[in-house]
Design an enzyme around this catalytic site. Structure first.
Site, PDB file in Angstrom:
ATOM      1  N   ASP A 144       2.532   5.244  -6.766  1.00 35.68           N
ATOM      2  CA  ASP A 144       3.796   5.108  -6.030  1.00 35.68           C
ATOM      3  C   ASP A 144       5.014   4.984  -6.939  1.00 35.68           C
ATOM      4  OD1 ASP A 144       1.847   3.271  -3.765  1.00 35.68           O
ATOM      5  OD2 ASP A 144       2.820   5.180  -3.347  1.00 35.68           O
ATOM      6  N   HIS A 162       0.856  -1.197   0.000  1.00 40.75           N
ATOM      7  CA  HIS A 162       0.000   0.000   0.000  1.00 40.75           C
ATOM      8  C   HIS A 162       0.887   1.242   0.000  1.00 40.75           C
ATOM      9  CE1 HIS A 162      -3.492   2.412   0.544  1.00 40.75           C
ATOM     10  NE2 HIS A 162      -3.812   2.154   1.770  1.00 40.75           N
ATOM     11  N   HIS A 181      -2.672  -2.379  -9.695  1.00 34.58           N
ATOM     12  CA  HIS A 181      -3.654  -1.730  -8.819  1.00 34.58           C
ATOM     13  C   HIS A 181      -4.931  -2.555  -8.783  1.00 34.58           C
ATOM     14  CE1 HIS A 181      -6.097   1.416  -6.997  1.00 34.58           C
ATOM     15  NE2 HIS A 181      -4.964   1.993  -6.671  1.00 34.58           N
TER      16      HIS A 181
HETATM   17  C1  SDX Z   1      -1.568   2.045  -3.393  1.00 32.89           C
HETATM   18  O1  SDX Z   1      -6.282   0.664  -3.298  1.00 32.89           O
HETATM   19  C2  SDX Z   1      -5.814   1.835  -3.508  1.00 32.89           C
HETATM   20  O2  SDX Z   1      -6.483   2.744  -3.967  1.00 32.89           O
HETATM   21  C3  SDX Z   1      -4.360   2.013  -3.118  1.00 32.89           C
HETATM   22  C4  SDX Z   1      -3.723   3.336  -3.498  1.00 32.89           C
HETATM   23  C5  SDX Z   1      -4.336   4.512  -2.776  1.00 32.89           C
HETATM   24  O3  SDX Z   1      -4.255   5.640  -3.298  1.00 32.89           O
HETATM   25  O4  SDX Z   1      -4.817   4.303  -1.623  1.00 32.89           O
HETATM   26  O5  SDX Z   1      -3.845   3.551  -4.893  1.00 32.89           O
HETATM   27  C6  SDX Z   1      -2.235   3.346  -3.141  1.00 32.89           C
HETATM   28  O6  SDX Z   1      -1.497   1.243  -2.514  1.00 32.89           O
HETATM   29  C7  SDX Z   1      -1.066   1.745  -4.778  1.00 32.89           C
HETATM   30  C8  SDX Z   1      -0.481   0.308  -4.897  1.00 32.89           C
HETATM   31  C9  SDX Z   1       0.931   0.340  -4.346  1.00 32.89           C
HETATM   32  N1  SDX Z   1       1.456  -1.065  -4.271  1.00 32.89           N
HETATM   33  C10 SDX Z   1       2.390  -1.498  -5.104  1.00 32.89           C
HETATM   34  O7  SDX Z   1       2.829  -0.855  -6.041  1.00 32.89           O
HETATM   35  C11 SDX Z   1       2.903  -2.900  -4.778  1.00 32.89           C
HETATM   36  C12 SDX Z   1       2.983  -3.707  -6.063  1.00 32.89           C
HETATM   37  N2  SDX Z   1       1.618  -3.930  -6.566  1.00 32.89           N
HETATM   38  C13 SDX Z   1       0.993  -5.164  -6.204  1.00 32.89           C
HETATM   39  O8  SDX Z   1       1.373  -5.818  -5.056  1.00 32.89           O
HETATM   40  C14 SDX Z   1      -0.472  -5.249  -6.590  1.00 32.89           C
HETATM   41  O9  SDX Z   1      -0.587  -4.816  -7.876  1.00 32.89           O
HETATM   42  C15 SDX Z   1      -1.500  -4.534  -5.721  1.00 32.89           C
HETATM   43  C16 SDX Z   1      -1.351  -4.890  -4.305  1.00 32.89           C
HETATM   44  C17 SDX Z   1      -1.379  -3.060  -5.893  1.00 32.89           C
HETATM   45  C18 SDX Z   1      -2.878  -4.976  -6.208  1.00 32.89           C
HETATM   46  O10 SDX Z   1      -2.955  -6.310  -5.996  1.00 32.89           O
HETATM   47  P1  SDX Z   1      -4.259  -7.179  -6.411  1.00 32.89           P
HETATM   48  O11 SDX Z   1      -5.309  -6.323  -7.027  1.00 32.89           O
HETATM   49  O12 SDX Z   1      -4.646  -8.014  -5.253  1.00 32.89           O
HETATM   50  O13 SDX Z   1      -3.722  -8.057  -7.573  1.00 32.89           O
HETATM   51  P2  SDX Z   1      -3.081  -9.481  -7.359  1.00 32.89           P
HETATM   52  O14 SDX Z   1      -2.061  -9.426  -6.262  1.00 32.89           O
HETATM   53  O15 SDX Z   1      -4.176 -10.474  -7.260  1.00 32.89           O
HETATM   54  O16 SDX Z   1      -2.288  -9.684  -8.750  1.00 32.89           O
HETATM   55  C19 SDX Z   1      -2.982 -10.119  -9.905  1.00 32.89           C
HETATM   56  C20 SDX Z   1      -1.898 -10.708 -10.780  1.00 32.89           C
HETATM   57  C21 SDX Z   1      -1.043 -11.747 -10.056  1.00 32.89           C
HETATM   58  O17 SDX Z   1      -0.503 -12.598 -11.053  1.00 32.89           O
HETATM   59  P3  SDX Z   1      -1.083 -14.118 -11.185  1.00 32.89           P
HETATM   60  O18 SDX Z   1      -1.047 -14.719  -9.796  1.00 32.89           O
HETATM   61  O19 SDX Z   1      -2.511 -13.921 -11.687  1.00 32.89           O
HETATM   62  O20 SDX Z   1      -0.161 -14.782 -12.145  1.00 32.89           O
HETATM   63  O21 SDX Z   1      -0.962  -9.674 -11.156  1.00 32.89           O
HETATM   64  C22 SDX Z   1       0.313  -9.970 -10.595  1.00 32.89           C
HETATM   65  C23 SDX Z   1       0.092 -10.965  -9.476  1.00 32.89           C
HETATM   66  O22 SDX Z   1       1.268 -11.769  -9.294  1.00 32.89           O
HETATM   67  N3  SDX Z   1       0.829  -8.709 -10.093  1.00 32.89           N
HETATM   68  C24 SDX Z   1       2.072  -8.301 -10.226  1.00 32.89           C
HETATM   69  C25 SDX Z   1       2.118  -7.034  -9.646  1.00 32.89           C
HETATM   70  N4  SDX Z   1       0.913  -6.713  -9.188  1.00 32.89           N
HETATM   71  C26 SDX Z   1       0.110  -7.755  -9.456  1.00 32.89           C
HETATM   72  N5  SDX Z   1       3.159  -8.900 -10.796  1.00 32.89           N
HETATM   73  C27 SDX Z   1       4.301  -8.184 -10.757  1.00 32.89           C
HETATM   74  N6  SDX Z   1       4.420  -6.933 -10.211  1.00 32.89           N
HETATM   75  C28 SDX Z   1       3.351  -6.344  -9.655  1.00 32.89           C
HETATM   76  N7  SDX Z   1       3.487  -5.138  -9.135  1.00 32.89           N
END
Ligand code: SDX
Length: 443
Positions: free
Chosen positions: A378, A283, A322
């Site tokens: 981010d 997050h 996201h």
């Molecule tokens: C913020 O919610 C909000 O509004 C948050 C925010 C706000 O203003 O409050 O926007 C702020 O928190 C932004 C997000 C910051 N976090 C990151 O950048 C961390 C990296 N991102 C991920 O961990 C992820 O994308 C999330 C946590 C942001 C979202 O996760 P989801 O929606 O639960 O998606 P998921 O984990 O189920 O992933 C779906 C697929 C998976 O692959 P498969 O298992 O289907 O093969 O996408 C892949 C994940 O492995 N994936 C990524 C990835 N994010 C998702 N693969 C590589 N790198 C990534 N960053």
């Protein structure tokens, strides 16, 4: 096959004709009409679907709330497919271009843009509440010399509830308003004190002659000079970053604030829960992890191997992806542009070129395309923060300062929402039953 149609009776609202879901429970052959309202059905409607009178009735099971609306809100609108973000209906691009953080905080909290008189009064009230009780400095001193400033902020915000015990009277609008002013006013002061402690430097008191962002920069960077005057371009860039981070509907930390606040605890304790959730690397802590990731990649030539590791599942591309945006996060575009404004003052940051290369390669790669992974807020914010001279540990703290306005607005909306009550989800129990206690001598 008998069919029994159960018409909605409680709280399901009056569905317009045809706006219903017809559900047949094949265990009993009964059919149920469930109203559809605002693209949702009320989960409590499913409780009518039972196999017998002892049956609790159906529930939904939705880990991480992937498809569950927890509330009605008029504060922030996001269209994840189109990359749209609006605060109270105003596009984020217009607010970032024309507004200030304090004006946006007023908009989020009051629901409308302020008049000149309203804004001046708002600005004045916040300015005269920037100081914190002297005891705050003493407990800040209790942290290790290298304590993470986000951990210090988390503790300090919660501690404010002990300085203002009257804040527990959350049903009193005047009491609420005073705490709203205090939270917005004191968050930068607590954040700056945490930074100064982490750097082993004396605390700098707020300078009430300065704007909200300039005062924060003064409390961070002032040393021996009588008055710290930030470069207006950096002051503006920081204000825009606060605007971009101000709210984002029911994200993890806002949901924490709403859930904790639903117990009718004071707002400092509820918002401390938001700080705690934001601290997480998935997050608000992601901006810190983006910088650490870029530093580890170090050079453009290393990007292909790094991306290969991400695709192999070794790690995530921090700052990408996201839950809601399946398109480019509109905030990331604005921040990317703001980088250049900051670099006019600070000189460029080679990490930006590395981030742009990483983005370019990722956006052309099938792995990211099929998962609709784009840069989020981010991905570039850390580059600006670093250019401003902030240590990576401060990045989530800066996010928290901006998000305070949104947490407050969402907390206030939750309190006034007659549909809300204490948040208490149900569960699917998977553990054992009927265990008999065995004395330790016999185990
Ligand atoms: C913020 O919610 C909000 O509004 C948050 C925010 C706000 O203003 O409050 O926007 C702020 O928190 C932004 C997000 C910051 N976090 C990151 O950048 C961390 C990296 N991102 C991920 O961990 C992820 O994308 C999330 C946590 C942001 C979202 O996760 P989801 O929606 O639960 O998606 P998921 O984990 O189920 O992933 C779906 C697929 C998976 O692959 P498969 O298992 O289907 O093969 O996408 C892949 C994940 O492995 N994936 C990524 C990835 N994010 C998702 N693969 C590589 N790198 C990534 N960053």
């Amino acid at each position: 096959m008998t069919t029994e149609t159960q018409q909605s009776t409680d709280g399901g609202g009056v569905a317009t004709s045809g706006e219903t879901l017809t559900v047949t429970d094949n265990r009993t052959g009964r059919t149920y009409e469930i109203p559809i309202q605002d693209g949702t059905i009320r989960a409590t409607e499913l409780r009518k679907i039972k196999v017998d009178d002892d049956d609790f009735g159906l529930m939904t099971y939705d880990p991480a709330y992937m498809a569950t609306a927890s509330c009605r809100s008029a504060i922030t609108y996001i269209d994840g497919d189109r990359g749209i973000l609006e605060y109270r209906g105003y596009p984020i691009e217009q607010l970032a271009e024309n507004s200030t953080y304090l004006e946006v905080a007023y908009l989020l909290i009051h629901g409308h843009l302020p008049s000149r008189q309203e804004l001046d009064e708002w600005d004045h009230m916040i300015t005269i509440h920037t100081f914190v009780h002297e005891n705050v400095k003493e407990f800040m001193q209790g942290f290790r010399y290298d304590a993470h400033p986000m951990g210090m902020l988390l503790a300090s915000v919660g501690a404010l509830s002990t300085f203002y015990p009257e804040a527990s009277a959350i049903k009193d609008p005047e009491v609420r308003y005073t705490q709203v002013i205090r939270l917005l006013a004191k968050m930068p002061t607590l954040a700056a004190f945490a930074y100064r402690h982490n750097r082993g430097m004396p605390y700098v008191y707020p300078d009430n002659d300065l704007s909200y962002p300039a005062n924060f920069l003064s409390m961070i960077y002032k040393v021996a000079e009588l008055k710290y005057n930030a470069d207006p371009r950096l002051e503006r860039a920081l204000d825009v970053l606060f605007i971009l981070h101000a709210d984002h509907e029911q994200n993890c930390s806002t949901s924490a604030v709403r859930s904790v606040g639903s117990s009718q605890v004071d707002p400092y304790s509820a918002i401390a829960a938001g700080v705690a959730a934001l601290y997480g690397p998935l997050h608000g802590g992601a901006n810190e992890q983006v910088l650490r990731m870029l530093r580890r990649i170090e050079h453009k030539d290393n990007v292909p191997d790094f991306v290969k590791g991400v695709k192999a599942g070794n790690e995530r591309l921090m700052g990408f992806g996201h839950r809601v945006y399946k398109n480019y996060d509109p905030r990331a575009k604005i921040i990317q542009r703001a980088c250049y404004d900051v670099f006019e003052v600070t000189g460029t940051n080679p990490l930006l070129d590395l981030a742009l290369e990483l983005e370019k390669i990722a956006l052309e790669d099938e792995y990211f395309i099929e998962r609709k992974l784009y840069p989020n807020v981010d991905f570039y914010s850390g580059i600006i923060y670093e250019a401003l001279g902030m240590p990576v540990e401060m990045f989530p703290v800066l996010f928290a300062i901006g998000r305070t306005a949104g947490w407050i607005a969402q907390w206030l909306e939750m309190i006034d929402d007659q549909e809300q009550k204490i948040s208490r989800p149900r569960q699917i129990y998977t553990g054992p039953r009927g265990q008999q206690y065995v004395p330790i001598s016999e185990r």
